[in-house]
Design a protein around this motif. Structure first.
Motif, PDB file in Angstrom:
ATOM      1  N   LEU A  70       0.639   2.852   7.315  1.00  0.00           N
ATOM      2  CA  LEU A  70       1.281   2.699   6.009  1.00  0.00           C
ATOM      3  C   LEU A  70       2.797   2.678   6.109  1.00  0.00           C
ATOM      4  O   LEU A  70       3.458   1.983   5.355  1.00  0.00           O
ATOM      5  N   PHE A 121       0.848  -1.180   0.000  1.00  0.00           N
ATOM      6  CA  PHE A 121       0.000   0.000   0.000  1.00  0.00           C
ATOM      7  C   PHE A 121       0.887   1.234   0.000  1.00  0.00           C
ATOM      8  O   PHE A 121       1.948   1.250   0.613  1.00  0.00           O
ATOM      9  N   TYR A 122       0.435   2.258  -0.709  1.00  0.00           N
ATOM     10  CA  TYR A 122       1.181   3.508  -0.773  1.00  0.00           C
ATOM     11  C   TYR A 122       0.182   4.660  -0.770  1.00  0.00           C
ATOM     12  O   TYR A 122      -0.719   4.717  -1.599  1.00  0.00           O
ATOM     13  N   LYS A 123       0.361   5.582   0.160  1.00  0.00           N
ATOM     14  CA  LYS A 123      -0.557   6.722   0.279  1.00  0.00           C
ATOM     15  C   LYS A 123      -0.193   7.773  -0.761  1.00  0.00           C
ATOM     16  O   LYS A 123       0.931   8.251  -0.808  1.00  0.00           O
ATOM     17  N   THR A 158      -5.234   5.871  -1.268  1.00  0.00           N
ATOM     18  CA  THR A 158      -4.243   4.837  -0.994  1.00  0.00           C
ATOM     19  C   THR A 158      -4.153   3.868  -2.166  1.00  0.00           C
ATOM     20  O   THR A 158      -5.141   3.238  -2.532  1.00  0.00           O
ATOM     21  N   ASP A 206      -9.833   5.112   3.478  1.00  0.00           N
ATOM     22  CA  ASP A 206      -8.485   5.189   4.026  1.00  0.00           C
ATOM     23  C   ASP A 206      -8.050   3.804   4.451  1.00  0.00           C
ATOM     24  O   ASP A 206      -8.844   3.021   4.963  1.00  0.00           O
TER      25      ASP A 206
END
Length: 164
Positions: free
Chosen positions: A38, A7-9, A14, A33
């Motif tokens: 993260l 996962f990458y914000k 996300t 969210d």
């Protein structure tokens, strides 16, 4: 090896990245969210997904205009052909669905091309957001029109400046 998830914000939500040593299979952006931490998740990313996160960070910070990743999208032969053609749309350029159909060699396939475009499993990197309606409208985007608008604005080097 089995598929792994990272996962990458991002500024548009996300990103959920799925892949393995054969390449990235999907990148989607979640509306909700991600409830986990993260930073903790990203430190445990398999090495073959780390480069994807690095390149996405560079893209969102304005340092990258082209991606250099091993991709492995899953789809029909036709869908893969459409997705390959999407990779030919340069950064900060758009193409209409009709132009995309012409590039694939079949003007009459416009609906099939639009359908395959909408099933693109690797958002942002396979730039389906760069395909627009013939009248210039921001038609259809699986992630929502607001995300398409954001991505196109992000890629536009001419930023609106204040006169005062």
């Amino acid at each position: 090896m089995s598929l792994q998830t990272a996962f990458y914000k991002t500024p548009i939500g996300t990103a959920k990245i799925i892949g393995d040593e054969n390449g990235i299979q999907s990148i989607t952006v979640l509306d909700e969210d991600f409830s986990g931490n993260l930073d903790t998740v990203n430190t445990k990313v398999p090495y073959y997904l780390q480069d994807c996160i690095t390149q996405l960070e560079q893209y969102f910070s304005g340092e990258r205009v082209n991606f250099d990743l091993k991709l492995n999208p899953q789809g029909t032969t036709f869908q893969k052909k459409v997705w390959e053609e999407l990779l030919n749309i340069p950064f900060n350029k758009t193409r209409t669905y009709l132009e995309q159909s012409k590039a694939l060699g079949d003007v009459k396939a416009i609906r099939a091309v639009a359908s395959a475009n909408g099933k693109n499993p690797i958002w942002i990197i396979i730039p389906c957001h760069r395909v627009i309606g013939s009248d210039g409208s921001l038609t259809g985007y699986a992630g929502g029109i607001w995300r398409k608008k954001w991505l196109l604005a992000h890629e536009n080097p001419v930023k609106q400046q204040s006169l005062f």
